[in-house]
Design a protein around this motif. Structure first.
Motif, PDB file in Angstrom:
ATOM      1  N   THR A 169      40.479  40.706  40.739  1.00 39.09           N
ATOM      2  CA  THR A 169      41.365  39.724  41.370  1.00 39.09           C
ATOM      3  C   THR A 169      42.203  39.008  40.312  1.00 39.09           C
ATOM      4  OG1 THR A 169      39.751  39.376  43.142  1.00 39.09           O
ATOM      5  CG2 THR A 169      41.445  37.686  42.869  1.00 39.09           C
ATOM      6  N   TYR A 170      41.556  38.622  39.221  1.00 40.75           N
ATOM      7  CA  TYR A 170      42.243  37.923  38.130  1.00 40.75           C
ATOM      8  C   TYR A 170      43.367  38.787  37.546  1.00 40.75           C
ATOM      9  CZ  TYR A 170      43.039  36.011  33.453  1.00 40.75           C
ATOM     10  OH  TYR A 170      43.628  35.524  32.319  1.00 40.75           O
ATOM     11  N   SER A 171      43.049  40.047  37.246  1.00 44.47           N
ATOM     12  CA  SER A 171      44.036  40.900  36.572  1.00 44.47           C
ATOM     13  C   SER A 171      45.222  41.235  37.475  1.00 44.47           C
ATOM     14  CB  SER A 171      43.369  42.194  36.083  1.00 44.47           C
ATOM     15  OG  SER A 171      42.956  42.995  37.172  1.00 44.47           O
ATOM     16  N   SER A 172      44.982  41.366  38.782  1.00 47.16           N
ATOM     17  CA  SER A 172      46.081  41.666  39.703  1.00 47.16           C
ATOM     18  C   SER A 172      47.116  40.547  39.711  1.00 47.16           C
ATOM     19  CB  SER A 172      45.530  41.868  41.124  1.00 47.16           C
ATOM     20  OG  SER A 172      44.669  42.971  41.177  1.00 47.16           O
ATOM     21  N   ILE A 173      46.621  39.306  39.641  1.00 50.66           N
ATOM     22  CA  ILE A 173      47.516  38.149  39.689  1.00 50.66           C
ATOM     23  C   ILE A 173      48.098  37.825  38.322  1.00 50.66           C
ATOM     24  CG2 ILE A 173      47.651  35.680  40.191  1.00 50.66           C
ATOM     25  CD1 ILE A 173      45.393  36.072  42.206  1.00 50.66           C
ATOM     26  N   PHE A 174      47.233  37.778  37.308  1.00 49.57           N
ATOM     27  CA  PHE A 174      47.632  37.198  36.017  1.00 49.57           C
ATOM     28  C   PHE A 174      48.012  38.235  34.953  1.00 49.57           C
ATOM     29  CE2 PHE A 174      44.589  34.113  37.893  1.00 49.57           C
ATOM     30  CZ  PHE A 174      45.471  33.068  38.070  1.00 49.57           C
ATOM     31  N   ILE A 175      47.752  39.537  35.212  1.00 47.06           N
ATOM     32  CA  ILE A 175      48.081  40.547  34.215  1.00 47.06           C
ATOM     33  C   ILE A 175      49.083  41.558  34.756  1.00 47.06           C
ATOM     34  CG2 ILE A 175      47.188  42.348  32.682  1.00 47.06           C
ATOM     35  CD1 ILE A 175      46.303  39.509  31.962  1.00 47.06           C
ATOM     36  N   ALA A 176      48.712  42.250  35.850  1.00 42.69           N
ATOM     37  CA  ALA A 176      49.550  43.346  36.362  1.00 42.69           C
ATOM     38  C   ALA A 176      50.939  42.859  36.771  1.00 42.69           C
ATOM     39  CB  ALA A 176      48.845  44.004  37.551  1.00 42.69           C
ATOM     40  N   SER A 177      51.006  41.727  37.449  1.00 42.80           N
ATOM     41  CA  SER A 177      52.299  41.233  37.946  1.00 42.80           C
ATOM     42  C   SER A 177      53.168  40.632  36.844  1.00 42.80           C
ATOM     43  CB  SER A 177      52.079  40.222  39.072  1.00 42.80           C
ATOM     44  OG  SER A 177      51.348  40.802  40.128  1.00 42.80           O
ATOM     45  N   ASP A 227      44.168  45.880  45.175  1.00 43.76           N
ATOM     46  CA  ASP A 227      44.677  44.512  45.105  1.00 43.76           C
ATOM     47  C   ASP A 227      46.058  44.468  44.457  1.00 43.76           C
ATOM     48  OD1 ASP A 227      44.236  41.873  45.768  1.00 43.76           O
ATOM     49  OD2 ASP A 227      43.339  41.361  43.843  1.00 43.76           O
ATOM     50  N   THR A 228      46.218  45.224  43.375  1.00 38.69           N
ATOM     51  CA  THR A 228      47.478  45.231  42.636  1.00 38.69           C
ATOM     52  C   THR A 228      48.618  45.809  43.471  1.00 38.69           C
ATOM     53  OG1 THR A 228      46.308  45.449  40.518  1.00 38.69           O
ATOM     54  CG2 THR A 228      48.625  46.077  40.559  1.00 38.69           C
TER      55      THR A 228
END
Length: 433
Positions: A419-427, A347-348
């Motif tokens: 899904t949460y971490s790909s959008i709100f953390i990794a990016s 996802d990331t």
């Protein structure tokens, strides 16, 4: 292991985990292609040109996501053992078949219809405007998301420290029995009966029942009296007593073989699993660094994966003994954690690929704006893929037997936090790093 044995080894929960991740990545590849084609059609291009450009634009994201996961799977295959190797074998096969199907087979089908001027719809009234033209201020609110994640991670670590994890028989040691019944074996009934018989210090011992190559044959694992010296006779007598309770429905039984599950072997499994996972993370970081040219991308992806794993582990530490199903840390759980890591990185990388594209196309805009726009442009694909995967897991969780509920529960948590971490953390971390 021979080739046939290696392929046979994947027919386990670890193998199923590899299949689940493969399905998720396959869905994701097709969603990426469909979204890109729809973008080209909305830009005013004809159907045939839109299909050509859509596949061309989606190819980079598909290859990056699948190569990252493939490198991980190869390392797990080479250095892992048991469930790790089983998971990796299935995943390697699945990556090649799903990419071939998405990039080659799907394109041939679309071109067949396009050459015959058959109109292909890439949406309907309900979906074609789904998440379209959204402008969520992800970057402006990133400190709020960091705070939420910090709370979840601290909670997870606290639960691990206070309650710990409940390790399964593979990691604590015990006994294993292979049993053949006259009629079809009932895993639920066997587990219930043996737990009522295997009582140690006022508590029922752990019992795991697994179907073997026939519906009449099961493997029973238990840690009942596994630390007591010379307890084999007692365990054998209690086992027969528990199995006799199900004689009316399953018929007579025969103990084919019995063996001890050594804690030393369990320690070796822990060590090899840990080394394989650490090496995989290093390779993921290096590949992302090579493809995207900045260490910030690699570190952001690793942070997101660590975030996801801690939350899943924390949930199991908090809920074991509370939820009405088995939440032991066993070989299947290892496969579930690997699936969560694979899903998260897939996802990331897809989102990172769109960020790289926006950064190249809009050089006059600042980095924060480009990342925010890229995230908004991938929302439709992200939610379509995640919802599809989650719904499949939810159906398995509700309709599957109790023996796999813990395994599927871990995957469900992983899909949500991944899904949460790909959008709100990794990016957002790319901006702050």
């Amino acid at each position: 292991m021979g080739s046939l044995a290696s392929f046979g080894a994947v027919l386990t929960l670890a193998g199923i985990a590899g299949i689940v991740l493969t399905i998720g990545m396959s869905v994701d590849a097709n969603v990426l292609i469909f979204e890109r084609i729809r973008e080209e059609i909305n830009a005013g291009k004809g159907q045939k040109q839109a299909i050509d450009d859509g596949f061309a634009n989606a190819l980079s994201s598909i290859l990056d996501a699948n190569i990252t996961t493939l490198l991980t799977a190869i390392i797990l295959k080479v250095f892992g053992s048991g469930p790790i190797e089983s998971f990796a074998t299935t995943l390697i096969i699945g990556i090649f078949t799903s990419v071939f199907a998405a990039v080659i087979v799907s394109r041939l089908i679309f071109e067949y219809f396009a050459d015959r001027n058959i109109v292909i719809s890439f949406g309907n009234k309900l979906t074609e405007n789904f998440m379209k033209n959204k402008n969520v201020a992800f970057m402006q609110k990133r400190k709020t998301y960091y705070t939420i994640s910090t709370i979840l991670v601290v909670f997870g670590i606290s639960m691990l420290a206070m309650r710990g994890l409940k390790y399964g028989i593979e990691f604590t040691g015990g006994r294993s029995f292979e049993i053949r019944f006259e009629n079809a074996a009932d895993n639920e009934l066997i587990t219930q009966n043996l737990k009522s018989i295997f009582i140690e210090n006022g508590q029922p011992a752990d019992v795991v029942v697994k179907k073997k190559e026939s519906k009449n044959i099961v493997e029973i694992q238990t840690n009942f009296l596994h630390t007591t010296v010379n307890a084999d006779t007692i365990v054998d007598r209690k086992l027969r007593e528990g199995l006799n309770m199900g004689q009316s429905s399953m018929g007579d039984f025969q103990i084919i073989q019995s063996r001890s599950i050594s804690a030393v072997i369990s320690d070796e499994l822990k060590t090899t699993s840990t080394y394989a996972i650490i090496l995989s993370l290093i390779v993921i970081f290096l590949y992302i660094l090579l493809r995207f040219g900045r260490w910030q991308y690699g570190l952001g992806a690793l942070t997101a994966m660590t975030h996801d794993v801690i939350i899943v582990l924390g949930a199991f530490a908090a809920l074991h003994g509370i939820m009405p199903f088995n939440m032991d840390i066993d070989q299947a759980f290892i496969a579930a954690i690997l699936t969560v890591v694979g899903y998260s990185i897939n996802d990331t990388v897809v989102i990172y690929d769109r960020i790289r594209e926006f950064t190249r196309l809009h050089r006059s805009k600042d980095n924060e704006t480009n990342i925010n726009d890229a995230l908004n442009s991938t929302l439709s694909r992200t939610f379509n893929t995640s919802i599809s995967t989650f719904v499949v897991l939810l159906v398995i969780f509700l309709l599957g037997g109790s023996s796999i509920k813990g395994f599927v529960f871990a995957l469900m948590i992983g899909v949500v936090v991944g899904t949460y971490s790909s959008i709100f953390i990794a990016s957002p971390m790319i901006v702050d790093l």
